[in-house]
Enzyme design. Structure first.
Site, PDB file in Angstrom:
ATOM      1  N   GLY A  84       0.802  -1.224   0.000  1.00 14.29           N
ATOM      2  CA  GLY A  84       0.000   0.000   0.000  1.00 14.29           C
ATOM      3  C   GLY A  84       0.836   1.276   0.000  1.00 14.29           C
ATOM      4  N   ASP A  87       4.524   3.084   4.143  1.00 18.05           N
ATOM      5  CA  ASP A  87       5.687   3.094   5.031  1.00 18.05           C
ATOM      6  C   ASP A  87       6.056   4.546   5.346  1.00 18.05           C
ATOM      7  OD1 ASP A  87       8.134   0.975   5.713  1.00 18.05           O
ATOM      8  OD2 ASP A  87       8.730   3.080   5.636  1.00 18.05           O
ATOM      9  N   VAL A 153      -2.563  -4.198   2.980  1.00 18.54           N
ATOM     10  CA  VAL A 153      -2.620  -5.330   3.888  1.00 18.54           C
ATOM     11  C   VAL A 153      -1.235  -5.981   4.041  1.00 18.54           C
ATOM     12  CG1 VAL A 153      -3.540  -7.680   3.984  1.00 18.54           C
ATOM     13  CG2 VAL A 153      -5.062  -5.779   3.492  1.00 18.54           C
ATOM     14  N   GLY A 154      -0.423  -5.931   2.968  1.00 14.63           N
ATOM     15  CA  GLY A 154       0.895  -6.588   3.002  1.00 14.63           C
ATOM     16  C   GLY A 154       1.807  -6.032   4.077  1.00 14.63           C
ATOM     17  N   TYR A 452       5.139   2.092  12.787  1.00 14.47           N
ATOM     18  CA  TYR A 452       5.382   3.541  12.741  1.00 14.47           C
ATOM     19  C   TYR A 452       6.881   3.706  12.528  1.00 14.47           C
ATOM     20  CZ  TYR A 452       0.764   4.390  14.893  1.00 14.47           C
ATOM     21  OH  TYR A 452      -0.580   4.452  15.171  1.00 14.47           O
TER      22      TYR A 452
HETATM   23  P1  FDA Z   1       4.253  -0.394   2.271  1.00 16.17           P
HETATM   24  O1  FDA Z   1       3.848  -0.976   0.970  1.00 16.17           O
HETATM   25  O2  FDA Z   1       4.950   0.916   2.241  1.00 16.17           O
HETATM   26  O3  FDA Z   1       5.092  -1.465   3.076  1.00 16.17           O
HETATM   27  C1  FDA Z   1       5.569  -1.252   4.389  1.00 16.17           C
HETATM   28  C2  FDA Z   1       6.724  -2.225   4.671  1.00 16.17           C
HETATM   29  O4  FDA Z   1       6.300  -3.571   4.483  1.00 16.17           O
HETATM   30  C3  FDA Z   1       7.920  -2.055   3.735  1.00 16.17           C
HETATM   31  O5  FDA Z   1       9.103  -2.446   4.400  1.00 16.17           O
HETATM   32  C4  FDA Z   1       7.621  -3.047   2.624  1.00 16.17           C
HETATM   33  O6  FDA Z   1       8.768  -3.467   1.903  1.00 16.17           O
HETATM   34  C5  FDA Z   1       6.995  -4.190   3.398  1.00 16.17           C
HETATM   35  N1  FDA Z   1       6.012  -4.923   2.604  1.00 16.17           N
HETATM   36  C6  FDA Z   1       4.977  -4.401   1.913  1.00 16.17           C
HETATM   37  N2  FDA Z   1       4.281  -5.382   1.331  1.00 16.17           N
HETATM   38  C7  FDA Z   1       4.879  -6.543   1.669  1.00 16.17           C
HETATM   39  C8  FDA Z   1       4.615  -7.903   1.359  1.00 16.17           C
HETATM   40  N3  FDA Z   1       3.592  -8.235   0.570  1.00 16.17           N
HETATM   41  N4  FDA Z   1       5.442  -8.852   1.853  1.00 16.17           N
HETATM   42  C9  FDA Z   1       6.490  -8.517   2.639  1.00 16.17           C
HETATM   43  N5  FDA Z   1       6.794  -7.228   2.962  1.00 16.17           N
HETATM   44  C10 FDA Z   1       5.981  -6.259   2.482  1.00 16.17           C
HETATM   45  N6  FDA Z   1      -0.878   1.517  11.368  1.00 16.17           N
HETATM   46  C11 FDA Z   1      -1.756   0.927  12.227  1.00 16.17           C
HETATM   47  O7  FDA Z   1      -1.423  -0.084  12.846  1.00 16.17           O
HETATM   48  N7  FDA Z   1      -2.995   1.464  12.407  1.00 16.17           N
HETATM   49  C12 FDA Z   1      -3.414   2.565  11.732  1.00 16.17           C
HETATM   50  O8  FDA Z   1      -4.552   2.991  11.886  1.00 16.17           O
HETATM   51  C13 FDA Z   1      -2.499   3.199  10.851  1.00 16.17           C
HETATM   52  N8  FDA Z   1      -2.837   4.347  10.169  1.00 16.17           N
HETATM   53  C14 FDA Z   1      -1.982   4.860   9.218  1.00 16.17           C
HETATM   54  C15 FDA Z   1      -2.379   5.977   8.467  1.00 16.17           C
HETATM   55  C16 FDA Z   1      -1.528   6.495   7.491  1.00 16.17           C
HETATM   56  C17 FDA Z   1      -1.970   7.691   6.677  1.00 16.17           C
HETATM   57  C18 FDA Z   1      -0.264   5.902   7.266  1.00 16.17           C
HETATM   58  C19 FDA Z   1       0.668   6.473   6.220  1.00 16.17           C
HETATM   59  C20 FDA Z   1       0.131   4.796   8.017  1.00 16.17           C
HETATM   60  C21 FDA Z   1      -0.719   4.268   8.991  1.00 16.17           C
HETATM   61  N9  FDA Z   1      -0.345   3.157   9.749  1.00 16.17           N
HETATM   62  C22 FDA Z   1      -1.230   2.618  10.662  1.00 16.17           C
HETATM   63  C23 FDA Z   1       0.956   2.520   9.548  1.00 16.17           C
HETATM   64  C24 FDA Z   1       0.852   1.336   8.583  1.00 16.17           C
HETATM   65  O9  FDA Z   1       0.275   0.233   9.254  1.00 16.17           O
HETATM   66  C25 FDA Z   1       2.261   0.924   8.089  1.00 16.17           C
HETATM   67  O10 FDA Z   1       2.856   1.993   7.435  1.00 16.17           O
HETATM   68  C26 FDA Z   1       2.192  -0.305   7.188  1.00 16.17           C
HETATM   69  O11 FDA Z   1       3.445  -0.912   7.125  1.00 16.17           O
HETATM   70  C27 FDA Z   1       1.737   0.072   5.810  1.00 16.17           C
HETATM   71  O12 FDA Z   1       1.580  -1.044   4.985  1.00 16.17           O
HETATM   72  P2  FDA Z   1       1.577  -0.788   3.385  1.00 16.17           P
HETATM   73  O13 FDA Z   1       1.475  -2.096   2.721  1.00 16.17           O
HETATM   74  O14 FDA Z   1       0.611   0.267   3.053  1.00 16.17           O
HETATM   75  O15 FDA Z   1       3.015  -0.135   3.216  1.00 16.17           O
END
Ligand code: FDA
Length: 508
Positions: A84, A87, A153-154, A452
Site C-alpha cells: 500500500g 511506510d 494489507v501486506g 510507525y
Molecule cells: P508499504 O507498501 O509501504 O510497506 C511497508 C513495509 O512492508 C515495507 O518495508 C515493505 O517493503 C513491506 N512490505 C509491503 N508489502 C509486503 C509484502 N507483501 N510482503 C512482505 N513485505 C511487504 N498503522 C496501524 O497499525 N494502524 C493505523 O490505523 C495506521 N494508520 C496509518 C495511516 C496512514 C496515513 C499511514 C501512512 C500509516 C498508517 N499506519 C497505521 C501505519 C501502517 O500500518 C504501516 O505503514 C504499514 O506498514 C503500511 O503497509 P503498506 O502495505 O501500506 O506499506
C-alpha cells in the site's frame, strides 16, 4: 547494462514473456511515474533527488515474483516490496543502492467465506477493499485491522496492525491463520510448509525482511449491528489536563468493546492570536448509546458524556466515519489512491509506550511543545491499551508491546512546504518532543511500534547489516522477540537478500 541484463533475464525466465512484459515499467515507459507515485503517501520521499527504482514490476501471477527474485539476485539488484506504500520512511519504494520495486497492485483479490468466518486476502489489497468485501456479505462481521483505509494489507499485517477493534480482538497480525509466502529461492510456502518459526516471524516482525507475503488468510470477527462513536472536546481552560490525568488511570480498564483515545492539537485562537490547545476524548463502542452511557457515567463521570455526544451507526459506517467520509458511498473504500483533502502531505511520525501515568508537569511540557510554531499541524494521540492486548503473551507474535502498557503515543507532525529547509524544522520539532518525553515513557528499551517506522531509531549500513547495530532499534520494536526474528532470518535468508534500512539481519 545491469538493468538491461535484468530485463532480459526476466523475459527469459518467465514462462510467458508476453505477460511479464505487460507488468514491467522501466523509466522510459510513459506510465512509470504514474505507477511509482500512485501510492507514495509521504511526499518527503517523492522529491527530484529521491532515488528511484530502475524498474517497477507489478506481478499478476506468482511466476512473475519468482522470475523477479531470481533475476534481481543474479544481477545484484535489491528488491523493495510495496503493497500500500504507507511506510512512514518510504522504505517500500526508495533505496540507496540500485533497486527494483515489486508492487502488489495486481495481487489484491479478497475472498470472503462468511460461513467459516475467514477471508483469503492478497497482500496488495488495501484495508478498505477488505472491509468493503466483508460488508458486501455480512454487516455483523469485521476484521481487526487499521483505521486508515488506503493502508496495504501486506505491510500492515507484517508489522502488527491496530485499529478500532484491537482492544477486543487484538491486532491484524493476531488474526492471521494462514499465509502464502514466497522466499528468496522462489519457493511458494504456506503455514504448514514454512514451519512455525517463519509463520510466527511474518506476523508482526516487520515487512521486507524475510521474503514476500502473497496473501493472508485472516479470521473475521463478530461485530454488533449497531456501534456507537463519541467524541468530546475540551480546551485547556476547560479542565482538559485534569481529565487527561483521570483518563490515564481508567482508560486501559474500560471494557474491551471500547478503544478510548485522547487527541491533542493546537490552533490559533482568533481573539488574541495565541495558541489554544484542544483535547478530544473519543472512542468507538461495540454496542448502542443506551449500553454505553451507564458505563461511562459509572467509570468516567467527570467526562460528562451525554447522548448528544454520541452517534450510532453500523460497523462499516464507522469505518467511513473514522476516515472522515460520513455519508460517502461505501465504494469510496475501494479507492486505493484516495487522499484526504486536508492535512500535510509531508510528515514525520514517532511512537512511545507509557507504563506509568504522565504527571501534570509532563503533560504541560507536551502542551508547550504543541504551542510551538512548527506544531501548527501536529497531532499527538494517546491510545489506551488493556483489553485483550494485556492478555496476549509477549511472544505470541513478534509484536511484544502487550501487558503493562497504559497507552501508546502517536506523534505526528505534518506540513505542506516542499523545501528541505522547512522540512528539517518540523523533523527537528518531532525530535525535540520525543526527547522531552524521555522521563515519562517506557525505558530499557524505549519501545516503539514497528509499523510507525522511524529511522531516527537507527539504520542498517548500506550493503552490510550488523546484529549489534540492528539490536538498537530491533529491541525497541520487538523487545526480546528480536533474537528469535534474527534466528528465523538466518535460516530463511542467510545471505540477506531481502533487506532495507531497518530489516532484520541474519547472523553471519
Ligand atoms: P508499504 O507498501 O509501504 O510497506 C511497508 C513495509 O512492508 C515495507 O518495508 C515493505 O517493503 C513491506 N512490505 C509491503 N508489502 C509486503 C509484502 N507483501 N510482503 C512482505 N513485505 C511487504 N498503522 C496501524 O497499525 N494502524 C493505523 O490505523 C495506521 N494508520 C496509518 C495511516 C496512514 C496515513 C499511514 C501512512 C500509516 C498508517 N499506519 C497505521 C501505519 C501502517 O500500518 C504501516 O505503514 C504499514 O506498514 C503500511 O503497509 P503498506 O502495505 O501500506 O506499506
Amino acid at each position: 547494462s545491469t538493468h538491461q541484463d535484468f530485463l532480459q533475464c526476466l523475459s527469459l525466465r518467465s514462462n510467458d514473456s508476453t505477460s511479464i512484459s505487460n507488468v514491467i515499467y522501466t523509466r522510459n515507459n510513459s506510465s512509470y511515474s504514474f505507477v511509482l507515485e500512485s501510492t507514495i503517501r509521504n511526499l518527503r520521499f517523492n522529491l527530484t533527488d529521491t532515488p528511484k527504482p530502475l524498474v517497477i514490476i507489478t506481478p499478476s501471477r506468482t511466476s512473475h515474483f519468482q522470475a523477479t527474485i531470481y533475476c534481481a539476485r543474479k544481477h545484484g539488484l535489491q528488491i523493495r516490496t510495496r503493497s500500500g506504500g504507507h511506510d512512514y520512511e518510504g522504505l517500500s519504494y526508495v533505496a540507496r543502492v540500485p533497486f527494483v520495486v515489486v508492487d502488489l497492485v495486481n495481487f489484491r483479490s479478497v475472498d470472503v467465506d462468511v460461513e467459516n468466518r475467514v477471508a483469503w486476502v492478497q497482500a496488495g489489497a488495501i484495508l478498505g477493499e477488505v472491509y468493503y468485501r466483508i460488508a458486501e456479505k455480512s454487516r455483523t462481521l469485521g476484521f481487526a485491522g487499521g483505521i486508515y483505509f488506503t493502508i496495504g494489507v501486506g505491510g500492515h499485517i507484517s508489522g502488527g496492525g491496530f485499529g478500532l477493534l484491537f482492544r477486543k480482538y487484538g491486532l491484524a497480525c493476531d488474526n492471521v491463520i494462514d499465509a502464502q509466502f514466497i522466499d528468496v529461492n522462489g519457493r511458494i510456502l504456506d503455514r504448514k510448509s514454512m514451519g512455525k518459526d517463519l509463520f510466527w516471524a511474518i506476523r508482526g516482525g516487520g515487512g521486507g525482511s524475510f521474503g514476500i507475503v502473497l496473501a493472508w488468510k485472516v479470521a473475521l470477527v463478530p461485530v454488533p449491528p449497531t456501534v456507537t462513536a463519541f467524541s468530546i472536546s475540551r480546551a485547556l481552560e476547560q479542565n482538559a489536563t485534569q481529565l487527561i490525568l483521570r483518563w490515564q488511570d481508567i482508560a486501559h480498564q474500560l471494557p474491551d468493546e471500547m478503544n478510548p483515545d485522547v487527541t491533542m492539537f493546537s490552533f490559533n485562537s482568533t481573539q488574541d492570536g495565541r495558541k489554544t490547545i484542544l483535547v478530544s476524548f473519543s472512542s468507538l463502542f461495540l454496542g448502542t448509546i443506551d449500553e454505553l452511557l451507564p458505563i461511562m457515567q459509572q467509570r468516567f463521570p467527570e467526562l460528562g458524556l451525554s447522548g448528544q455526544d454520541c452517534i450510532e451507526m453500523s460497523w462499516i459506517e464507522a469505518v467511513l466515519y473514522y476516515n472522515q467520509l460520513q455519508n460517502q458511498p461505501l465504494e469510496t473504500l475501494l479507492n486505493r489512491t484516495f487522499r484526504t483533502p486536508s492535512g500535510g502531505q509531508y510528515y514525520k511520525i514517532k511512537s512511545d509506550y507509557v507504563k506509568e501515568p504522565i504527571s501534570e508537569t509532563g503533560l504541560n511540557g507536551l502542551f508547550s511543545r504543541l504551542s510551538d510554531e512548527e506544531a501548527s499541524s501536529a497531532v499527538i494521540i494517546f491510545m489506551a491499551y488493556g483489553g485483550i492486548m494485556g492478555r496476549i503473551p509477549e511472544d505470541a507474535t513478534p509484536y511484544a508491546h502487550r501487558a503493562g502498557n497504559l497507552f501508546k503515543i502517536y506523534y505526528n507532525v505534518n506540513w505542506q512546504e516542499q523545501d528541505n529547509v522547512n522540512s528539517q524544522k518540523y523533523i527537528d520539532w518531532s525530535r525535540r518532543v520525543y526527547k522531552d518525553m524521555t522521563p515519562f515513557v517506557s525505558k530499557s528499551p524505549r519501545e516503539a511500534y514497528a509499523n510507525y517506522r522511524d529511522l531516527d531509531l537507527g539504520s542498517n549500513n548500506v550493503g552490510i547489516t550488523s546484529y549489534t547495530q540492528a539490536s538498537i532499534w530491533g529491541r525497541k520494536y520487538f523487545k526480546n522477540n528480536f533474537d528469535r526474528l534474527v534466528q528465523v532470518k538466518t535460516k530463511i535468508d542467510p545471505e540477506n537478500f531481502f533487506k532495507h534500512e531497518q530489516s532484520i539481519p541474519p547472523l553471519f
